[in-house]
Design a protein around this motif. Structure first.
Motif, PDB file in Angstrom:
ATOM      1  N   ARG A 121      10.920  45.710  90.543  1.00 39.64           N
ATOM      2  CA  ARG A 121      10.024  44.967  90.483  1.00 39.64           C
ATOM      3  C   ARG A 121       9.089  45.436  91.351  1.00 39.64           C
ATOM      4  N   TRP A 126       6.741  44.677  86.439  1.00 39.29           N
ATOM      5  CA  TRP A 126       6.973  43.694  86.155  1.00 39.29           C
ATOM      6  C   TRP A 126       8.232  43.956  84.796  1.00 39.29           C
ATOM      7  N   GLY A 130      11.170  42.267  84.051  1.00 37.48           N
ATOM      8  CA  GLY A 130      11.504  41.642  82.738  1.00 37.48           C
ATOM      9  C   GLY A 130      13.058  41.757  81.752  1.00 37.48           C
TER      10      GLY A 130
END
Length: 638
Positions: A121, A126, A130
């Protein structure tokens, strides 16, 4: 008393250097020669521990580089280091006891899982974070997912034990290739540039193309191809060569948008070009269980067609916009080679090791690195010469430069582990194949879109490993040749670098040109149009991947060359003179028909391609003759 800032710097220096030293010793089989029997997983645990510790010592919550060690990050870094060092030392016992799931494995798994997920991260953003989190959540509720995607659910304890420790998850092929092979090639590249190799490549590109029409852009294309094939990062390529080539292109007459797009596309192509291909070639060889030579040979013609398209486009844009040769003072090729001929030696060693002696890639890279050190100390290039201090700095830069890649391949190992233990890998393949039925073209289109989306914001190795686990099995199941399927996903994964909304290479170039990033991304897609078509060509025509007899390979390569040039002329709207709408459509249509895309029945395929290619050639020659005749009339009139 030493300050926390100085302590942080010393620790990072020691750990980064230790990563490279450990890699060299492992590849020299030093543990075995000294009588120690070590598992590869012990070595990988050491490297992962060092990389994670550097991450938390060096970078803050937002990914920014810190100036000192806070108590929180210092404690976290120390805990991670202690746990991974214990794993490296006691891995043999832990592996024997794995079936009984001792608390030590739970602790190691939890620390590795949390540290890697938070690390990616901070360092990659992201997107990958994710993806990994979604897969982890799926694994906890897999039995409640309806339809074909249902799978075996895991408890949180079992999840971290598996993905954070098991040799089929985090300590699997991606991390092994990254820490054993890729690190040495990164070291090779860092040594090369420390010795002046980067300037040599740029000067060679300037000397070879700078005096021709649109020479400033051709310098960018050639220089980025040479640099990018060993740099391992499209963005790094842009910011390294772009600071020189982009202003040069703008002074030459290219718009800042085109200048940024050309640099982004040329730099991205380096990741698709042998010999190194951003480390993807070595990962591909491991995944497919084939030789590196086979992978490099298969990638050669597509890479040549990619750069042919870009090179042709910048030349035709220069003709259309009356852009003159580069205004920079350039040496001749002979002068450049006279001063930098010694850089040929390490490359000769590398290529001989890879292709002549058929050595393992890591051994070839190590030999080439030694060759650079020898020639770099003996001979300099235009004020650059390797010194002991620069050599030491290269160890540090290599180690710190490998941190992001190690985090990415470790996270990819999480995904691979979850696909294996839950059965999701098979389910995804089944769902994707069932969704399109027998329509292979539709499967390819859907896969291409998935690859571009999943590849956004990720480095080359991470893109390839993730897509090799998620998308490639579906293509292979549909009957596509494995190497074609894996190159297909690599190409479209890398196209995320120039495809908005997250076109990292294009955005990096826009930073230099101070232009709109989105517009630069769209211009990059236009400049790099061929990369969106080439994967369909080599899937339909294996001859483009050097598979088949030489006549078949030569004919299809020739058709592809004609097709690429013709479509490029249609896109630019210029061929010896400006083209009207009819001629542009004609060039584009004939170009696409000439390409061996395999969309017609075999009985008509080759004949139509040849006829279209001949028509395109005749049209191009006719326009050239017409243009030459007009020039003669003008000269006669004067």
């Amino acid at each position: 008393m030493i300050s926390t800032s100085a302590l942080r710097t010393h620790l990072i220096t020691i750990m980064a250097s230790s990563m490279v030293v450990a890699c060299i010793l492992w590849n020299l089989e030093a543990p075995t020669r000294l009588g120690f029997a070590l598992l590869p997983q012990q070595y990988m645990a050491l490297q992962l521990g060092l990389a994670l510790t550097i991450t938390y010592l060096k970078f803050g919550f937002q990914g920014e580089e810190k100036s000192n060690i806070g108590w929180f990050h210092g404690t976290v870094a120390a805990a991670i280091f202690a746990v991974l060092m214990y794993a490296a030392i006691d891995f043999v016992w832990l592996l024997k006891e794995q079936a009984y799931r001792p608390w030590q494995i739970t602790l190691i798994g939890a620390v590795v899982t949390l540290a890697v997920v938070e690390g990616i991260r901070r360092r990659t953003g992201w997107m990958l974070f994710g993806i990994v989190v979604v897969f982890m959540i799926y694994s906890l509720f897999a039995d409640k997912v309806p339809g074909q995607l249902t799978g075996k659910a895991l408890t949180i304890e079992r999840l971290v034990q598996y993905i954070g420790f098991d040799p089929n998850a985090v300590f699997s092929t991606p991390l092994a290739v990254g820490t054993i092979i890729v690190m040495l090639f990164v070291f090779f590249g860092k040594l090369l540039f420390a010795a002046g190799g980067g300037n040599f490549f740029t000067d060679l590109a300037m000397a070879a193309t700078g005096r021709s029409r649109g020479g400033s852009a051709k310098i960018s294309v050639v220089g980025s191809a040479l640099f990018g094939s060993i740099s391992g990062s499209a963005v790094s390529n842009v910011v390294t060569t772009g600071v020189v080539t982009i202003p040069l292109m703008q002074r030459g007459g290219y718009t800042k948008r085109d200048a940024g797009a050309i640099e982004a596309v040329a730099s991205t192509g380096g990741q698709l070009t042998p010999p190194i291909m951003g480390a993807a070639a070595f990962l591909m060889a491991e995944f497919l269980d084939i030789s590196y030579f086979t992978v490099a040979a298969a990638a050669l013609i597509p890479a040549a067609l990619y750069y042919l398209s870009v090179f042709t486009q910048v030349d035709l844009i220069a003709g259309r916009d009356n852009i003159q040769p580069a205004d920079a003072e350039t040496m001749t090729v002979r002068q450049v080679l006279k001063e930098g001929w010694h850089f040929i030696i390490p490359f000769a060693v590398l290529l001989a090791g890879l292709f002549w002696w058929r050595m393992d890639p890591e051994d070839s890279a190590l030999m080439a690195a030694v060759a650079i050190v020898v020639v770099g100390f003996v001979r300099g290039y235009r004020g650059f010469r390797l010194t002991p201090k620069m050599l030491g700095r290269t160890f540090i830069e290599t180690g710190t430069g490998m941190v992001d890649l190690i985090l990415v391949v470790a996270a990819a190992g999480f995904v691979i582990g979850i696909l294996n233990i839950t059965g999701l890998g098979f389910a995804l393949t089944l769902v994707l194949v069932d969704a399109v039925g027998s329509n292979a073209f539709l499967l390819l289109v859907i896969s291409a879109v998935i690859c571009v989306i999943l590849g956004m914001g990720m480095p080359t190795s991470g893109v390839y490993v993730l897509l090799a686990a998620l998308v490639a099995p579906s293509l292979v199941e549909a009957g596509i040749e494995p190497i074609a399927a894996h190159l297909f996903i690599l190409y479209f994964g890398m196209m995320s670098m120039i495809t908005p909304p997250v076109a990292l290479a294009a955005f990096a170039a826009a930073t230099i040109t101070e232009d709109d990033p989105l517009a630069t991304g769209l211009a990059s897609m236009r400049i790099g149009w061929a990369a969106f078509i080439l994967p369909f060509i080599f899937v339909a025509t294996p001859a483009i991947l050097m598979q088949g007899d030489w006549i078949d390979i030569t004919v299809n390569f020739g058709l592809a060359i004609v097709g690429v040039i013709a479509v490029t002329a249609g896109i630019v709207g210029y061929w010896s003179r400006g083209l009207g709408p009819v001629l542009r459509i004609g060039f584009t249509a004939m170009g696409f028909l000439a390409m061996p895309l395999g969309f017609l029945p075999d009985a008509f395929n080759l004949e139509l391609h040849i006829v279209a290619a001949i028509a395109a050639i005749l049209l191009a020659v006719g326009l050239r003759i017409q243009g030459a005749h007009k020039n003669e009339l003008k000269s006669g009139g004067n």
